[in-house]
Design an enzyme around this catalytic site. Structure first.
Site, PDB file in Angstrom:
ATOM      1  N   LYS A   1       0.816  -1.220   0.000  1.00  0.00           N
ATOM      2  CA  LYS A   1       0.000   0.000   0.000  1.00  0.00           C
ATOM      3  C   LYS A   1       0.849   1.270   0.000  1.00  0.00           C
ATOM      4  O   LYS A   1       0.525   2.242  -0.687  1.00  0.00           O
ATOM      5  CB  LYS A   1      -0.953   0.005   1.191  1.00  0.00           C
ATOM      6  CG  LYS A   1      -2.081  -1.004   1.081  1.00  0.00           C
ATOM      7  CD  LYS A   1      -3.041  -0.870   2.251  1.00  0.00           C
ATOM      8  CE  LYS A   1      -4.176  -1.866   2.149  1.00  0.00           C
ATOM      9  NZ  LYS A   1      -5.164  -1.697   3.233  1.00  0.00           N
TER      10      LYS A   1
ATOM     11  N   GLY B   1      -3.959   1.792  17.351  1.00  0.00           N
ATOM     12  CA  GLY B   1      -3.172   1.326  16.216  1.00  0.00           C
ATOM     13  C   GLY B   1      -2.822   2.470  15.295  1.00  0.00           C
ATOM     14  O   GLY B   1      -3.664   3.330  15.008  1.00  0.00           O
ATOM     15  N   ALA B   2      -1.570   2.492  14.835  1.00  0.00           N
ATOM     16  CA  ALA B   2      -1.109   3.574  13.962  1.00  0.00           C
ATOM     17  C   ALA B   2      -0.482   3.041  12.683  1.00  0.00           C
ATOM     18  O   ALA B   2       0.260   3.750  12.017  1.00  0.00           O
ATOM     19  CB  ALA B   2      -0.107   4.455  14.713  1.00  0.00           C
TER      20      ALA B   2
ATOM     21  N   ALA C   1     -11.507  -3.451  13.312  1.00  0.00           N
ATOM     22  CA  ALA C   1     -11.115  -3.713  11.924  1.00  0.00           C
ATOM     23  C   ALA C   1     -10.833  -5.187  11.661  1.00  0.00           C
ATOM     24  O   ALA C   1     -10.805  -5.619  10.506  1.00  0.00           O
ATOM     25  CB  ALA C   1      -9.892  -2.874  11.555  1.00  0.00           C
TER      26      ALA C   1
END
Length: 266
Positions: A65, A124-125, A210
């Site tokens: 990505k 979360g990062a 998620a």
């Protein structure tokens, strides 16, 4: 026949092929969705090759990505997120988008959760966390970021105009929060683990996890027991795919058919 596809490594586990195949069938499109698994350092070459072969559009998954964002021109949101998960080849040059952002927004909208003015916490990062944080901030939420590595939380918070908090501060941060997004892999391999203690959850929260395998995570079970609104990760997966379909075809995505295909495999 139009050909669309997915590049990643690995891709054998992906649910994107049945998701998109259901959309093509429902809309009567002469189209096919295929997968490509290039070597980890070959994303740019794979994207060029797909374009040369006449592929109409690509989804992009891990670990490509971020490298895809450097390989094609992007829209402003994908540039801000720093990651591309959808490429459209219909123009003079391929263009990259991040439909994970829309996936988050549309998942909350489907459950009648307003993000404007929300007090949001993102755990979360990484890639999913970045997409979630930008989605929330873009929708008008105040965003706090918690991450195991504080430097990554600080960086993402600065990018979205939010605040970084320590994982140990989660209970205090959640006390006045109305939205929680979990965007790490906790709960995926061990379904009895959760990133958040059950006693930090409350009935004013809307919780999006998620993780979509398993669909019902420990976090979502605890959130439901606390009276919170719960949204499993399959909704985010569904709507990011729907957004990609709409960009490629110009048609409204047949969300019900796509959801049925997705749920049949979870």
């Amino acid at each position: 026949m139009d050909v669309y596809g997915l590049i990643g490594n690995p891709v054998g586990h992906s649910l994107s092929p049945p998701l998109h195949a259901a959309a093509y069938d429902e809309c009567g499109l002469d189209a096919r969705y295929v997968t490509f698994e290039p070597a980890p350092d070959d994303a740019a070459a794979a994207i060029r090759g797909a374009g040369a072969l006449g592929v109409a559009g690509l989804n992009v998954t891990a670990p490509f990505k971020q490298s895809a964002a450097s390989a094609v021109a992007t829209d402003s949101m994908a540039a801000r997120v720093g990651a591309v998960n959808t490429i459209d080849f219909s123009g003079a040059a391929p263009r990259g988008y991040n439909t994970d952002v829309a996936g988050v927004k549309r998942a909350f909208a489907h459950h009648d959760v307003s993000l404007s003015g929300a007090q949001a916490v993102v755990v979360g990062a990484g890639g999913a966390g970045r997409a979630a944080a930008f989605a929330l901030a873009d929708a008008g939420a105040t965003v706090r970021i918690a991450n195991r590595t504080r430097a990554a939380a600080d960086e993402l918070a600065a990018d979205v105009g939010g605040t970084a908090v320590g994982l140990g501060d989660l209970p205090r941060s959640l006390a006045d929060a109305t939205v929680l997004v979990h965007a790490t892999t906790v709960g995926m391999d061990d379904p009895d683990t959760s990133p958040v203690s059950a006693d930090a959850l409350h009935d004013d929260l809307a919780v999006l996890d998620a993780v979509y395998s398993p669909v019902e995570t420990r976090l979502l079970r605890d959130a439901a027991a606390a009276g919170a609104t719960t949204i499993d990760g399959a909704w985010m997966l569904l709507y990011q795919g729907a957004e990609a379909f709409e960009r490629w075809t110009g048609l409204d995505a047949p969300v019900a058919a796509m959801r049925a295909a997705l749920r049949a495999r979870l």
